[in-house]
Each structure stands twice: as C-alpha cells, then as structure tokens.
Design a protein around this motif. Structure first.
Motif: not given
Length: 834
Positions: A376-378, A443-444, A588-594, A666-669
């Motif tokens: 998750y969030l790769v 993410g950006t 670390s979040f300034f990129t694209k995620f799956l 709910s899981y991601l929250r």
C-alpha cells in the motif's frame, strides 16, 4: 448399477446421470455397500448447489446425527449413506422448509457419508435439461434437509434474451451485519457469483473488533495460532480451523437461504487462506523467516485448499496425489448460451511475490517495510524500477519475463488469453478477485492542496485584521494579503492593492487592473493573485456575504490560487513547504504513488499484456466483475495507464463492496492517522450537534475525492454522508422508525454549518480537482453491499446496492440505502453512471 455411468473424482465427489442411481466414495468401498442412515439427523449447514452448466450441477450438504454439535468435527462413527432426490416440478413454496418434495423424481441417488470428509457430501448430477429449474433435497434417516433450488445454464447455442445474477464478496462474520443476504434472497436471479473472502481466517483482528450484530457470536478456532505473541488475534492454521469457519459461517440462516435458492459460481480470494496471500506465503506484518523472506506455509495452504474444496459446491477436483500446495485448480469458465461466457480466475495460488516484498528493509529505519511501501502507498518510480529488474532477471535465466511479476501464473494467463480469443458469446465477463483499475495518487499535488488548506485559516485571520485597518473593506484587505503572501513587502502590497482597486472601480478589465498593480511595484505574479482575490471577494460581497465569510473567500482564493500552484511547481523546495515547518516529514511524499499493489496495479506489465491481447485481437464487450477492496468502483481498464492521457480504454471493471467487511475508507483512515497531515487526504473529522441527542462524530470520506470523484455540490456532499450519519444516529439509540426523518433533518442543518459548507466543501472540491484516476467513473469507498447485474445482448447494467449500517445490534429493517447504476453498452469500452 452400470459403473460406466458413474465416475469417481477428486477423493469424494460422486457423479450420476439423471434417471440412474449412483454409488461410490473415497475408498474402494462403494456407496451402496454402506447402510442407509437411520434415526434422527440434522443438516446444520443446510444444502447448496454450484457451477450450473447446461447439463449438470454440483450439489452439496453436510449431515450429522441429531445429537452432534453443529460445528464440531463430525463424529467418527461408522460411515453410512444418505439419499438425494431431485425433481423439475415446481416446489418453490417449499423453499426454506424441509417439506417433502412433490412431483416426479428425475433422480433418486444413494450417496456415501464419511467422517473423513467431515460428513460433507458433494455430488455432481449430469444429464439435466438446459435452462431448467430443479428442486432437490437430501434425506438422512428420518430427517429431510431443507429444499434447495437451482437453474441450469442455457444451451451453448441458445439465443438468450436476458440473464440476471448477483455478485458478492467479503462477508466477515465478525463485523457489521449480513442483512445484504436477506435482500439478495429476494431478488429474481439465475445464479450468484461469489468472488471470494467467503470466510476470514483471522479471529479478533483489529479490523474485526467493531460493532457486529448480536446473532453473530464470537468465533473460537479449535486450534488457531496467535498472530503476535501469546494473546490477541489468532489465525486459522489446521484443517479443523478452516473447516470450523465454513461450518460456522454457514449456520447463518441468511447465507443458507442464498445457497438454498441459487446456484453459486465461486472463486476464492485471500482470506480463505491468509490476508494478501501469494501462493503459500503468509504476509502478516512481522511474520518473516530468519533470513527476512516471507514465511511459506505449505501445510496451512493445503489445509485451506481442502476445506474450501469440501465446503464449496464447485465442480473442481483436489488431487490427493499431489503433495505440493498447488494441489487444486479452481480457475474455470462457463457458457450461458450466445449471450455470455464467464471466465473465473484464481489470483492467489499462482501469483508471484509482491513486486516489493513486505520483508524489504527500509534504509531509513533498518526495519522491514511491512504493508506500507510494499503493498500500500507504494512509490510508483520504485515499483517500476523493481518490476523491470525482476522481469529482466527472469529473462536472463531463460524464463518468461512475467514469471516473477505475475498475478495469474504463466499457465493460467495463457488459458485466459485463449478463452478470451476463442469466445463467441456477445459478452465476455471475467470473475476477477482484485481490481484492474489504476488507483494512483500524485503526492505533490496532494501535499500542495493540504498546505494550501492549512494556510487558509491563518490567511483568513490576516484578512480580517487587515480589513479592520482599512475601514472594513474586505476586498481591499484580501488584495493586500494576497500580494504579501506572494512575496511583496507590506508597503508595495498596499500600493499595488490600491492601484488595482482604483482600476476596478473605474471599470478596468482584469488585465488593466494587473497592469496598474505592476506599475505600483508588484510583480506580475503578485498582481495576478491580487486581482483574482479582489474579484472573488467583491462578487461574494455583492451576493450578500459579510465579515468572516468574506475573509474565508479571500483566504481560500489565496491558498488555492497561489500557495497550491507554487508547491505544485517547486515541490519540496517551495518556500511554503519550508514555512510549514514540516519539510522533513513531507519530503518523501513529493512523488507519485500506487495505493494498492496487492491488486493489478502491483502487476502492471502483466495487465498491459492482457489488455494488449484484447486490443490486438479486437475482443470487445469484456467486463470484469470484481471484489476484494470493500468499495464500489466503476471505470475503464486502459491499455497503458502510464501513457499520455492514461491510455486507451479496452474493457470495463465493475467493483463491488463487501457484504459486511469494513470499508476501504475505514482501513485507509486508520492507517493514515499515523501520517499526520496526510490523513486529511482520506478523512475529515466533523462534529455534528443534534438537538436532544448529543454530538454525532463523523469521519467524512475525502478518499473518494482524492482518488478522483467528481467535484461535489453542497447537496451532494451532504448526501454522501447519509448512510454513515444514519448509522451514527442508530448507534446513539435513535429508534429505527425515526432514523430516516432524523437523518434528513440533520443533513439539512449540516448544510448551514460553516465548517461543512465552506472548509469541507472547498477541500473536497480541491481534492477532486487533483485529477487523479480520470478513468474512474464512480467511487464509493465507504460502503457495504452487493451488485445486481442484468445482462442483455445490447447492454449490461450493474446496480451497486449499498446497505444501511447496524441498528443497535441488529441488521436494519430497511436494508438497501441507495442504488447506483453502472451501464455498459455493447460495442463500447465505456461505462456510464446514473
């Protein structure tokens, strides 16, 4: 008995043809050598049918002496025989009861009952007529089972005007309710497709500790293994454990009613063995071998395989001579006249490890990644690089490059491609466990939106303070604050703002206003945002807004009109990132995620291979019916989601929410709560005061908008929270008779709440504007329910039936909360929503 009319399959499957008696069993002893059971018996899991074909069906039951425990291991007394009777006469009035079948029998079969198979019986009846409804019943001693019903498939060459079926998934005993099953039982169906997670292998896991209906008591595994240490959650491990879960789940009368009324076409997903399974590997966080590799459990996998085989009425065989964990093949296909071919795949038993294994060491922490960063969030760039390396490695040693990056395995993938190419039916439906839809996140853009939102509060305060200093002129105050935010000094900002306001008052165009601002010392960028704020606040004032509302308009215009674009352009180097004081945490979040690499996003090249096969062979009208993710989605599957514009649509994927499992939202929250500000991409806490009841605390679902849902209006934003609000009111003991009226009143009042109609609405609109996943046409990440399909030669309609939440400790009397319809027209790889 002519033995040529009887075939013994897979250890204990018996087979007979209509009009003939059958015998057989798992050993050399024939079923007719066993004495018929006598006395009082019970059928605690009732009856079931599965895999309807034009000329055959698989029938199932489990019989026990009347005094035996319904879910304990079958007593090891001497084996005996029971009877199966079948008729085509209408016995619909007897459904749900053990009344004796009426009408002429087309089969009266004597079957072996053996404790080594936990007293389960699987019998394949052949020689049936196509497109015909049959009724059946088992008889043990003096006891009859409930009456069951099934309908055979149309003949392969038949013209079929319509098929109607439900597909369902993810029925966790331990959380929420199974009211959806009561609703499904009332539908007019040809069959049911079950896409897996029929059971959940864990007991007491964090996601299973929420509210649950009282009729579902606590599960107690006969053996079980603690997931961590010597207390807390356990998982099924032995054959007795897995058998217990199937037995316990099927004691629920609502699930029994479905099996009694409709034939199932079932496949498994992960929880029939272990969460996010691949082959025989366990992927629970922290459960690794000493060398850091995933923990392989071939014996546990075989136990899971056998229990599914014993309890699911599927026309498949278990190879007892095969000592590997791949001792069963459950992928198969079905023909329903000229209208539909249904291809069911197995996306767990043959898949390669997740491209980035959970055991991968995070260099920043020195510990294994676990789920986040692996499944998750790769980071997409990391995923793409590792997938390419794995494929290159496979090719180097002479393997198909996809061998190390496959979800189907090489043999099943070729089978799927051959089936699709050879299909002559109008529709090709794919029973698919995990979604084919790209679910990505830039993410950006997301961080830019969150920083803008965070800044809006302080900006509104600055505008209000400045307005007090300029005679209450909020338009001028907003213009000054806009210029300062863009980097102008206070003096230059004031001069520029006055120049812009003067030009506007004289009827100057926006270009003329900007020119005046630049002449007063502003840069072109500073002048542009200042002009935009003046226009927005002036318009709001004309419309009747005053004071705080005008300050909020100015603040949001500055935040989303200047701060957000600056962060999008400059990324981690934006001055606003530095000013937030969270540069290190956010870098670390300034990129694209799956978002989910346990589904097809985690096997991207294989997905592209399949889509290329469909496209190059002009294979049309392909629709995947999908489960697993506990959400409703509808969208197109494109040939290359990474291409400019997201690629070309090739087929459609329609994803159904789980029957009872907690939602993807709910899981991601819960997972996002540990990520600080990032949590706002998923949920927004909202406290709603309700007169005479108290405060209702909601976690508003923003995940839909982050993932690509269309921008909401105020009314649609309120409607989105109806089901959650109704459930929250029910939890506060509002009587069910008053729930709908109370919910409607609260929603009306909610739209007047400034936090809701200003901050939340603006945030949802901004997140929607990120433009993530434009191929997604419908999203509902916070739902339980099922999907009803109506298929004709011209179109496929899928009704996503979302159900209401628990009322106290019971399923709601009004089960279906809302229906959203996805329509796919023949000849078009597109889906429309209504």
């Amino acid at each position: 008995m002519d033995r040529r009319q009887f075939i013994k399959l897979g250890g204990f499957i018996t087979v007979s043809a209509v009009g003939l008696s059958a015998c057989g069993g798992s050993s050399e002893a024939a079923g007719t050598d066993l004495a018929l059971a006598s006395g009082a018996w019970q059928f605690p899991q009732s009856v079931a049918s599965g895999d309807p074909r034009a000329d055959s069906i698989m029938l199932w039951t489990r019989a026990l002496p009347a005094s035996a425990d319904a879910v304990a291991v079958a007593p090891s007394a001497a084996d005996s025989a029971i009877r199966l009777v079948v008729t085509s006469a209408d016995n619909s009035a007897a459904l749900g009861a053990n009344t004796a079948l009426s009408g002429t029998l087309v089969a009266d079969v004597r079957l072996p009952l053996q404790s080594q198979y936990d007293n389960t019986v699987r019998h394949k009846l052949t020689g049936l007529s196509a497109a015909t409804t049959y009724y059946y019943q088992f008889i043990a001693g003096d006891t009859r089972s409930n009456v069951g019903r099934f309908k055979t498939a149309p003949a392969a060459d038949a013209d079929v005007a319509q098929l109607q079926f439900v597909y369902m998934t993810c029925q966790d005993w331990s959380v929420n309710h199974w009211g959806a099953m009561s609703s499904i039982a009332g539908e007019s169906l040809d069959f049911i497709v079950h896409l897996g997670d029929y059971i959940y292998e864990t007991v007491g896991e964090d996601f299973q500790t929420g509210a649950v209906e009282s009729r579902h008591d606590t599960l107690v595994l006969p053996d079980g293994v603690y997931k961590s240490g010597t207390s807390g959650a356990k998982y099924a491990n032995t054959l007795a454990d897995y058998r217990y879960l199937y037995k316990k789940y099927r004691t629920d009368k609502r699930l029994q009613a479905l099996h009694e009324r409709f034939a199932f076409i079932a496949i498994w997903d992960d929880h029939e063995f272990t969460d996010d399974a691949w082959q025989d590997a366990e992927t629970y966080d922290g459960s690794f071998n000493a060398d850091g590799s995933d923990l392989h459990q071939p014996a546990r996998r075989r136990n899971a395989n056998q229990a599914w085989f014993e309890y699911m009425p599927a026309d498949v065989t278990l190879d007892a001579a095969n000592t590997t964990f791949q001792n069963i093949k459950i992928y198969r296909d079905f023909q329903f006249g000229k209208l539909m071919q249904l291809v069911m795949t197995d996306e767990r038993l043959y898949r390669a490890d997740h491209i980035i294994p959970e055991s991968t060491i995070n260099p920043a922490t020195g510990k294994a990644l676990g789920r986040i960063g692996a499944r998750y969030l790769v980071q997409q760039s990391v995923f793409d690089s590792v997938e390419a390396q794995k494929m290159a490695g496979a090719k180097t040693i002479g393997l198909d490059p996809l061998t190390t990056a496959t979800i189907l395995g090489n043999t099943q993938r070729q089978w799927w491609m051959d089936k699709m190419k050879a299909a002559t039916s109008t529709w090709k439906l794919w029973g698919n466990e995990v979604s084919l839809l790209r679910m990505g996140l830039n993410g950006t853009d997301a961080i830019a939106t969150l920083l803008a939102l965070s800044a809006a509060t302080s900006l509104a305060t600055s505008v209000a303070t400045t307005a007090a200093a300029v005679g209450g002129n909020y338009a001028l105050a907003g213009t000054i604050v806009a210029a300062v935010t863009a980097g102008a000094t206070s003096a230059v900002a004031q001069a520029g703002a006055v120049a812009i306001a003067t030009s506007a008052a004289g009827g100057g165009s926006s270009t003329a206003q900007a020119t005046a601002g630049v002449a007063a010392g502003l840069s072109s960028a500073q002048a542009a945002i200042a002009v935009a704020v003046l226009a927005k606040v002036s318009a709001a004032a004309t419309a009747g807004s005053t004071g705080t509302a005008l300050a909020a308009v100015a603040a949001q215009t500055i935040a989303f009109g200047y701060i957000k674009p600056d962060v999008q352009t400059n990324g981690v180097n934006s001055t606003f990132v530095a000013a937030s004081g969270k540069k290190d945490a956010l870098s670390s979040f300034f990129t694209k995620f799956l978002l989910n690499c346990d589904q097809w996003d985690g096997y991207n090249t294989e997905r592209k291979t399949l889509m290329s096969h469909l496209k190059s062979n002009n294979i049309s009208n392909v629709v995947a019916i999908t489960g697993d993710i506990h959400a409703f989605f509808a969208g197109t599957v494109n040939d290359d989601f990474d291409a400019t514009g997201g690629g070309t649509p090739v087929m459609v994927d329609l994803v159904s929410a789980g029957v009872s499992s907690d939602s993807f939202f709910s899981y991601l929250r819960d997972a996002a709560d540990s990520l600080g500000d990032i949590a706002t991409l998923v949920s927004y806490p909202l406290a709603v005061p309700v007169t005479g009841i108290g405060t209702v605390n909601l976690n508003f679902n923003l995940l839909d908008y982050t993932m690509g849902k269309a921008a909401p209006t105020l009314a649609s934003l309120a409607e989105q929270t109806r089901v959650q609000l109704r459930g929250a009111l029910a939890a506060l003991s509002v009587p069910e008779a008053q729930l709908d009226a109370t919910t409607a009143a609260v929603l009306t009042a909610l739209q007047a709440n400034s936090d809701f109609n200003t901050s939340l609405l603006a945030l949802a609109q901004q997140l929607s504007g990120l433009g993530n996943n434009q191929w997604l046409k419908h999203l509902n990440n916070d739902a339980q329910g099922y999907t009803l399909v109506t298929l004709t030669p011209s179109k496929m309609t899928a009704q996503f039936r979302q159900v209401n939440k628990l009322v106290g400790t019971s399923a709601p009397a009004t089960i279906v909360a809302r229906t959203t319809t996805a329509t796919v027209t023949a000849g078009s790889a597109a889906v429309t929503i209504s």
